[in-house]
Design a protein around this motif. Structure first.
Motif, PDB file in Angstrom:
ATOM      1  N   ASP A   1       0.829  -1.206   0.000  1.00  7.64           N
ATOM      2  CA  ASP A   1       0.000   0.000   0.000  1.00  7.64           C
ATOM      3  C   ASP A   1       0.865   1.258   0.000  1.00  7.64           C
ATOM      4  OD1 ASP A   1      -2.312  -1.521  -0.046  1.00  7.64           O
ATOM      5  OD2 ASP A   1      -2.497  -1.553   2.139  1.00  7.64           O
ATOM      6  N   LYS A   2       1.955   1.215   0.753  1.00  9.38           N
ATOM      7  CA  LYS A   2       2.877   2.358   0.759  1.00  9.38           C
ATOM      8  C   LYS A   2       3.590   2.479  -0.589  1.00  9.38           C
ATOM      9  CE  LYS A   2       3.656   2.669   5.709  1.00  9.38           C
ATOM     10  NZ  LYS A   2       4.629   2.712   6.810  1.00  9.38           N
TER      11      LYS A   2
ATOM     12  N   ARG B   1       2.373   1.582  -3.456  1.00  9.73           N
ATOM     13  CA  ARG B   1       1.405   2.133  -4.407  1.00  9.73           C
ATOM     14  C   ARG B   1       1.318   3.645  -4.279  1.00  9.73           C
ATOM     15  NH1 ARG B   1      -4.886   0.295  -5.478  1.00  9.73           N
ATOM     16  NH2 ARG B   1      -5.304   1.964  -6.951  1.00  9.73           N
ATOM     17  N   LYS B   2       1.337   4.154  -3.048  1.00 10.94           N
ATOM     18  CA  LYS B   2       1.299   5.605  -2.843  1.00 10.94           C
ATOM     19  C   LYS B   2       2.523   6.278  -3.446  1.00 10.94           C
ATOM     20  CE  LYS B   2      -1.661   5.492   1.209  1.00 10.94           C
ATOM     21  NZ  LYS B   2      -1.788   5.708   2.643  1.00 10.94           N
TER      22      LYS B   2
ATOM     23  N   GLN C   1      -1.874  -7.700  -7.010  1.00  9.59           N
ATOM     24  CA  GLN C   1      -2.998  -7.583  -6.088  1.00  9.59           C
ATOM     25  C   GLN C   1      -4.312  -8.057  -6.709  1.00  9.59           C
ATOM     26  OE1 GLN C   1      -2.712  -3.390  -5.028  1.00  9.59           O
ATOM     27  NE2 GLN C   1      -1.495  -3.883  -3.226  1.00  9.59           N
TER      28      GLN C   1
END
Length: 166
Positions: A87-88, A90-91, A117
């Motif tokens: 998630d980090k 992706r950011k 994912q």
């Protein structure tokens, strides 16, 4: 049924030959990156870079600095992925794309992450956006083909993967 098995076998062989960013590491016998390229032969990355550069143009120091910053951010994102923080990562990729919407490297990295994912439609859009900038990138074409394969779109997968070898 026999045709599907044959098509899947052909696709698998093409992917093995071309490699895929979804795989953790390519076998040492496969010279698809500068670390494992055969001595005296240019890597595909060098070939792509030289073929996509406009004749007679040089990157400005400002452009080189921008490219280095993008590469650094993408490396940071890949490190986050490797440490179990997708998630980090992706950011990070999305932030790079917000600042540099035409970055094929960031779009490719985001596409690979999204594909891992299971967000194949979003990954496909990232790969297609990156292909606008690097239409002959074999890793990108391979990853797009794998994305299509995961969606069950065998004809599209075959088309993308055949382009890797031509």
């Amino acid at each position: 049924m026999r045709t599907c098995i044959l098509a899947a076998s052909v696709l698998a062989l093409i992917m093995i030959q071309a490699g895929c960013s979804h795989l953790p590491e390519r076998p040492r016998w496969m010279p698809w990156n500068s670390q494992t390229a055969a001595p005296g032969l240019p890597s595909p990355d060098a070939t792509i870079a030289s073929s996509e550069k406009k004749p007679g143009t040089k990157a400005s120091p400002k452009q080189n600095s921008k490219n280095e910053a993008i590469s650094g951010e993408i490396s940071h994102g890949k490190s986050l992925e490797a440490n179990g923080k997708p998630d980090k990562a992706r950011k990070v990729y999305e932030a790079v794309l917000k600042q540099n919407p035409d970055s094929p490297e960031a779009a490719h990295a985001l596409g690979v992450l999204l594909d891992k994912q299971g967000k194949h439609a979003d990954a496909e859009q990232c790969f297609l956006a990156a292909l606008q900038q690097q239409p002959r990138n074999p890793e990108l074409l391979s990853d797009l083909g794998f994305c299509y394969l995961q969606q069950g779109r065998l004809d599209s997968a075959e088309s993308a993967l055949v382009n890797v070898t031509t």
